[in-house]
Design a protein around this motif. Structure first.
Motif, short mmCIF file in Angstrom:
data_model
loop_
_atom_site.label_atom_id
_atom_site.label_comp_id
_atom_site.label_asym_id
_atom_site.label_seq_id
_atom_site.Cartn_x
_atom_site.Cartn_y
_atom_site.Cartn_z
N ASN A 194 102.65 48.80 34.98
CA ASN A 194 102.82 50.10 34.32
C ASN A 194 103.19 49.97 32.84
N LYS A 195 103.47 48.74 32.40
CA LYS A 195 103.75 48.51 30.98
C LYS A 195 102.45 48.26 30.19
N ALA A 196 101.36 48.08 30.93
CA ALA A 196 100.10 47.72 30.26
C ALA A 196 99.25 48.96 30.00
N LYS A 197 98.53 48.93 28.87
CA LYS A 197 97.56 50.00 28.60
C LYS A 197 96.13 49.46 28.67
N PHE A 198 96.02 48.16 28.85
CA PHE A 198 94.70 47.53 28.97
C PHE A 198 94.82 46.48 30.07
N ILE A 199 94.10 46.72 31.17
CA ILE A 199 94.23 45.82 32.33
C ILE A 199 92.87 45.18 32.63
N ILE A 200 92.87 43.86 32.72
CA ILE A 200 91.62 43.14 33.04
C ILE A 200 91.74 42.58 34.45
N VAL A 201 90.73 42.82 35.27
CA VAL A 201 90.74 42.34 36.66
C VAL A 201 89.77 41.17 36.79
N ALA A 202 90.30 40.01 37.19
CA ALA A 202 89.45 38.80 37.32
C ALA A 202 89.74 38.14 38.67
N VAL A 203 89.54 38.88 39.74
CA VAL A 203 89.79 38.35 41.08
C VAL A 203 88.47 37.84 41.67
N PRO A 204 88.52 37.06 42.74
CA PRO A 204 87.28 36.48 43.28
C PRO A 204 86.35 37.53 43.87
N THR A 205 85.06 37.22 43.87
CA THR A 205 84.06 38.05 44.56
C THR A 205 83.17 37.11 45.37
N PRO A 206 83.67 36.66 46.49
CA PRO A 206 82.91 35.72 47.32
C PRO A 206 81.90 36.45 48.23
N VAL A 207 81.27 35.68 49.11
CA VAL A 207 80.41 36.29 50.13
C VAL A 207 81.01 36.03 51.51
N ASN A 208 80.67 36.90 52.44
CA ASN A 208 81.09 36.71 53.84
C ASN A 208 80.23 35.63 54.47
N GLY A 209 80.54 35.31 55.73
CA GLY A 209 79.75 34.31 56.46
C GLY A 209 78.27 34.67 56.51
N ASP A 210 77.97 35.96 56.55
CA ASP A 210 76.55 36.37 56.62
C ASP A 210 75.94 36.58 55.23
N LYS A 211 76.64 36.10 54.20
CA LYS A 211 76.19 36.12 52.80
C LYS A 211 76.16 37.54 52.19
N THR A 212 76.79 38.48 52.82
CA THR A 212 76.94 39.80 52.19
C THR A 212 78.19 39.76 51.31
N PRO A 213 78.25 40.62 50.27
CA PRO A 213 79.40 40.57 49.37
C PRO A 213 80.71 40.86 50.09
N ASP A 214 81.70 40.03 49.81
CA ASP A 214 83.05 40.29 50.32
C ASP A 214 83.83 40.94 49.18
N LEU A 215 83.90 42.25 49.22
CA LEU A 215 84.55 42.98 48.12
C LEU A 215 86.04 43.17 48.35
N SER A 216 86.56 42.57 49.44
CA SER A 216 87.97 42.85 49.74
C SER A 216 88.94 42.47 48.61
N PRO A 217 88.74 41.31 47.90
CA PRO A 217 89.69 41.04 46.80
C PRO A 217 89.60 42.06 45.66
N ILE A 218 88.40 42.50 45.33
CA ILE A 218 88.29 43.43 44.20
C ILE A 218 88.75 44.83 44.62
#
Ligand SMILES: NC(=O)c1ccc[n+]([C@@H]2O[C@H](COP(=O)([O-])OP(=O)(O)OC[C@H]3O[C@@H](n4cnc5c(N)ncnc54)[C@H](O)[C@@H]3O)[C@@H](O)[C@H]2O)c1
Length: 452
Positions: A93-117
């Motif tokens: 809450n102290k930031a006015k500019f936030i950059i998100v750089a979390v992983p974007t892997p794939v699931n076992g079936d190669k579909t996007p795993d968006l859970s981290p983002i």
């Protein structure tokens, strides 16, 4: 540094916000401090007040102790920097500019795993203050930032998108382990939900990127550019891998063909090899997923993925064939794999295709010895349950298989390589996936040499 915002938006609120950041009256936060987030946070901390947030306590502890397990910026830079490292999201809450750089892997079936983002968006939304710009750097398919992350931020914060908070996207192009192409000298694509937001995003990144920025027309273009540029690499490597399989039957070394091809002015220089990591081997699946959802069935990109994913098996089969042809008893052979990271000179072992080679040999009843002087050995153990051996333990080998082109390996002379073999082993089989040694030299020295 061009103060673009001031030029284009006289009196606009967002311009004031950028000067607030510059004057350190409010902070820049980086969420996710891995290979991408850490170098970014360190660079930003030279110009802004920076909060570095990661949920991984072990990682934050290492940074607080002045250690850089990624080896991207080095221990000294981590120890010296002014970043406020924390696992506590309430500091956002102290930031006015936030950059998100979390992983974007794939699931076992190669579909996007968006859970981290999605998790990171929930975390940011629940903790950010009003009038914040949130920029995503994680690689995603077109639409994730605006259609998934933006609504989550709005729901969790209770703020209205475009009025009380703003979003942008800036794909990361760093190449871990590459000492030439660094964050500051790689041109950076920036985008924002409107021109005013883009001005602020551009101004922040222009502060640290000496190579300059490229202002994409909108967020989806910036998202698409990233998956397209990595898919382009994947396809080109797949082409070389396909050639490698055909040339192998013709008794021709593809690396030697590439050396010859590279003498032409428009040669692209791609080489065959294993394609792992969490970018080139993953990002095309993000594109494929979204295209399929829209009823478009990719042919080239899908074929590229299939070819590249199949290369580990090819290397295993050719290794076994060479051993049999050399009269080496495969079942009792000591096969040493050298280079378990996903690519050269990089500690990162995630999604490394070396594990497929390891498992492929196991299927033949051989337990290889895996060696890597560069790799994050703890990470390899955690991820694959395999302990990496030392170079000393590589000795008495019946076969050496070099999987990646670490600089350490390139320096080996024929005599040094010979010293790694069991002295009783007359037929020294050496598999050189990346073509780092000279076939002529090694064959002259009596090796049975094979490369892609
Ligand atoms: N590494 C590369 O070469 C590279 C290059 C370009 C783009 N990218 C992209 O950048 C993104 C990040 O990649 P990376 O290699 O830095 O990943 P990484 O795994 O090295 O780092 C990500 C960090 O995010 C943290 N994290 C996960 N969820 C979190 C949350 N909710 N809140 C706070 N922290 C959280 C993890 O603990 C981890 O430390 C990915 O989308 C990747 O595809 C990576």
């Amino acid at each position: 540094m061009p103060d673009v915002g001031t030029e284009r938006n006289e009196g606009a609120y967002l311009v004031i916000q950028f000067s607030e950041l510059k004057n350190r009256n409010s902070s820049v936060a980086v969420v996710g401090l891995g290979y991408v987030g850490l170098p970014l946070a360190v660079a930003l901390s030279e110009h802004f007040d920076v909060i570095g947030l990661d949920l991984n306590e072990r990682k934050i502890q290492a940074y607080l102790e002045g250690k850089d397990p990624t080896r991207e910026v080095g221990d000294e830079a981590v120890a010296k920097c002014s970043i406020h490292f924390t696992t506590n999201p309430s500091y956002l809450n102290k930031a006015k500019f936030i950059i998100v750089a979390v992983p974007t892997p794939v699931n076992g079936d190669k579909t996007p795993d968006l859970s981290p983002i999605i998790g990171a968006s929930e975390l940011v939304g629940s903790n950010m203050s009003e009038d914040t710009v949130v920029v995503f750097e994680s690689t995603v398919y077109p639409g994730v930032t605006e259609d998934i992350c933006g609504p989550i931020l709005a729901e969790k914060s209770g703020y209205k998108l475009g009025e009380q908070f703003f979003i942008g996207y800036s794909p990361e192009r760093i190449n871990p382990g590459d000492k030439v192409h660094r964050l500051h000298n790689i041109r950076k694509i920036v985008s924002g939900m409107n021109d005013e937001v883009l001005d602020v995003v551009d101004a922040v990144y222009s502060t640290i990127i000496q190579a300059g920025t490229y202002r994409a027309g909108n967020i989806k273009v910036a998202e698409a550019a990233k998956v397209a540029e990595n898919s382009q690499r994947d396809i080109n490597i797949a082409f070389m891998n396909e050639l490698a399989k055909a040339f192998d039957r013709m008794g021709i070394s593809t690396h030697e063909v590439v050396d010859a091809m590279n003498t032409k002015w428009n040669a692209m220089g791609f080489r065959p090899g294993l394609v792992g990591g969490h970018c080139i081997g993953v990002d095309p699946y993000y594109f494929l997923y979204q295209a399929e959802k829209l009823g478009f069935h990719s042919q080239i990109i899908a074929a590229g993925r299939r070819i590249n994913d199949g290369m580990s098996n090819f290397v295993v089969d050719r290794t076994i064939k060479e051993l049999i042809r050399a009269g080496v008893d495969v079942s009792s052979a000591k096969i040493v794999l050298l280079g378990m990271t996903f690519k050269e000179n990089c500690v990162d072992t995630r999604n490394s295709r070396s594990i497929d080679v390891y498992n492929g040999l196991m299927e033949y009843g051989v337990t290889p010895v895996a060696v890597d002087p560069v790799a994050d050995a703890d990470g390899y153990q955690r991820e694959y349950g395999i302990s990496l051996a030392s170079m000393e333990q590589a000795k008495n080998a019946d076969c050496l298989v070099f999987l990646v082109a670490h600089d350490e390996f390139k320096g080996f002379s024929a005599d040094e390589l010979k010293a790694l073999y069991n002295e009783k082993q007359k037929n020294k089989v050496l598999i050189d996936v990346k073509g780092i040694f000279s076939r002529v030299e090694l064959e002259r020295a009596g090796f049975r040499y094979w490369s892609l």
